[in-house]
Design a protein around this motif. Structure first.
Motif, PDB file in Angstrom:
ATOM      1  N   THR A 307      39.896  44.203  28.383  1.00 45.53           N
ATOM      2  CA  THR A 307      38.831  44.217  27.376  1.00 45.53           C
ATOM      3  C   THR A 307      37.451  44.348  28.026  1.00 45.53           C
ATOM      4  N   PHE A 308      37.368  44.106  29.326  1.00 45.26           N
ATOM      5  CA  PHE A 308      36.099  44.320  30.032  1.00 45.26           C
ATOM      6  C   PHE A 308      35.583  45.728  29.812  1.00 45.26           C
ATOM      7  N   PHE A 309      36.493  46.677  29.630  1.00 43.83           N
ATOM      8  CA  PHE A 309      36.109  48.078  29.517  1.00 43.83           C
ATOM      9  C   PHE A 309      35.838  48.501  28.075  1.00 43.83           C
ATOM     10  N   THR A 310      35.445  47.528  27.265  1.00 43.91           N
ATOM     11  CA  THR A 310      34.907  47.770  25.927  1.00 43.91           C
ATOM     12  C   THR A 310      33.494  47.187  25.908  1.00 43.91           C
ATOM     13  N   PRO A 311      32.606  47.713  25.080  1.00 43.88           N
ATOM     14  CA  PRO A 311      31.232  47.179  25.060  1.00 43.88           C
ATOM     15  C   PRO A 311      31.178  45.674  24.811  1.00 43.88           C
ATOM     16  N   ARG A 312      31.949  45.193  23.837  1.00 43.55           N
ATOM     17  CA  ARG A 312      31.929  43.766  23.536  1.00 43.55           C
ATOM     18  C   ARG A 312      32.528  42.956  24.674  1.00 43.55           C
ATOM     19  N   GLY A 313      33.645  43.442  25.222  1.00 39.19           N
ATOM     20  CA  GLY A 313      34.300  42.717  26.302  1.00 39.19           C
ATOM     21  C   GLY A 313      33.432  42.604  27.536  1.00 39.19           C
TER      22      GLY A 313
END
Length: 336
Positions: A307-313
């Motif tokens: 999820t780091f590789f999503t804006p929120r993550g």
């Protein structure tokens, strides 16, 4: 598709289907893909080669119809398509196991180079041809003619942005005692050194992407174990944090030690990227024990996952990292 995956043998060509076509009607000792000139060596007649059990992938290359084609077998066959052909660019990167963004797939089209500044690039079905400079480092490994990892990395500078180019470069510098390489890849870790890459950049000038390579090479780090770890490290630094150490040994004070993915010694903060294997029960238990042991010597662990590789993550990760720094009495960058 992963670099050690398989590609379906449906790349066109060949005669129509019929009963008895495909892998089931072919001697299992016959490779899934092979140069047509080797047909007799595999016990095949010309009539069989032109029959429904086989298809043409390109001029001079045959495959068992509808078979799954291991990328390395595809590359081995195509790299011998002419005496001066060799794997280059993305196909060479896949064969070496260099970390690439998901948009680059194993298999087709196959990137083939020719070592000549004047000869025309190869033009064949399922092939992207390239001209490579005289003196390019060509190797033969397990029957595959292929450009060296260092040369290949400079070619990737033509198609990758800085972050992905650093990720690819970190793949070349993996430690010999790190995680095992995936099956179906050429070479062993480390594939290259920064000195090898700099030597290539000294002799290979004027190519598109050279400036990007010169910028990226100073950002490469040895001992990185995965592509996500490389990307997380780069984004941490871009946020203004000091550069964390990569898989550095942290002494626990009892004669034992641990190696977190990334470590800030001064702040006593560790960062762990949780990949697919971390979801396994035994690995999860080891991770928890490691974190508890770090806590006993007053370290904090901040975890990242896909999820780091999503804006929120990414925002949530940096909030956790900032909080960890502040708990340890260290100032986090204002931009973080």
């Amino acid at each position: 598709m992963g670099s050690s995956g398989r590609v379906q043998g449906r790349q066109g060509g060949g005669s129509g289907r019929g009963s008895g076509s495909g892998r089931g009607s072919v001697d299992p000792r016959v490779p899934a893909v092979f140069p047509a000139r080797d047909a007799a060596m595999h016990g095949l007649t010309r009539g069989q080669l032109q029959g429904p059990a086989f298809q043409s992938l390109s001029s001079g290359i045959r495959a068992v119809r509808d078979a799954e084609l291991p990328p390395l077998e595809v590359y081995r066959a195509f790299s011998t398509i002419t005496p001066d052909a060799f794997l280059s660019h993305v196909s060479a990167a896949v064969a070496w196991g260099i970390w690439l963004p998901p948009r680059f797939r194993a298999g087709f089209p196959v990137h083939l180079g020719r070592e000549s500044e004047v000869a025309a690039p190869m033009r064949r079905r399922n092939v992207i041809g390239h001209r490579c400079p005289e003196g390019a480092a060509i190797r033969e490994v397990d029957g595959v003619r292929i450009i060296s990892p260092a040369w290949c990395w400079t070619q990737l500078g033509e198609v990758l942005g800085i972050e992905d180019l650093v990720v690819a470069g970190d793949a070349l510098l993996q430690r010999a005692d790190g995680p095992p390489r995936s099956p179906g890849l050429l070479g062993s870790n480390p594939l290259s050194t920064t000195a090898d890459i700099r030597a290539v950049l000294e002799v290979r000038r004027g190519f598109r992407g050279r400036r990007r390579c010169l910028e990226a090479i100073d950002l490469l780090r040895a001992r990185v174990d995965s592509a996500p770890e490389s990307a997380v490290r780069q984004r941490i630094v871009r946020r203004g944090y000091p550069e964390p150490l990569v898989n550095a040994r942290i002494d626990l004070g009892d004669g034992d030690w641990v190696e977190p993915d990334l470590a800030f010694r001064e702040a006593r903060v560790a960062v762990q990227y949780e990949g697919r294997h971390h979801g396994e029960e035994a690995q999860l238990a080891r991770d928890i024990r490691r974190d508890h042991r770090l806590e006993r010597i007053r370290w904090l662990t901040v975890r990242a996952d896909k999820t780091f590789f999503t804006p929120r993550g990414e925002l949530e990760f940096f909030a956790r990292l900032r909080h960890a720094f502040e708990r340890q009495g260290c100032r986090a960058p204002r931009t973080a």
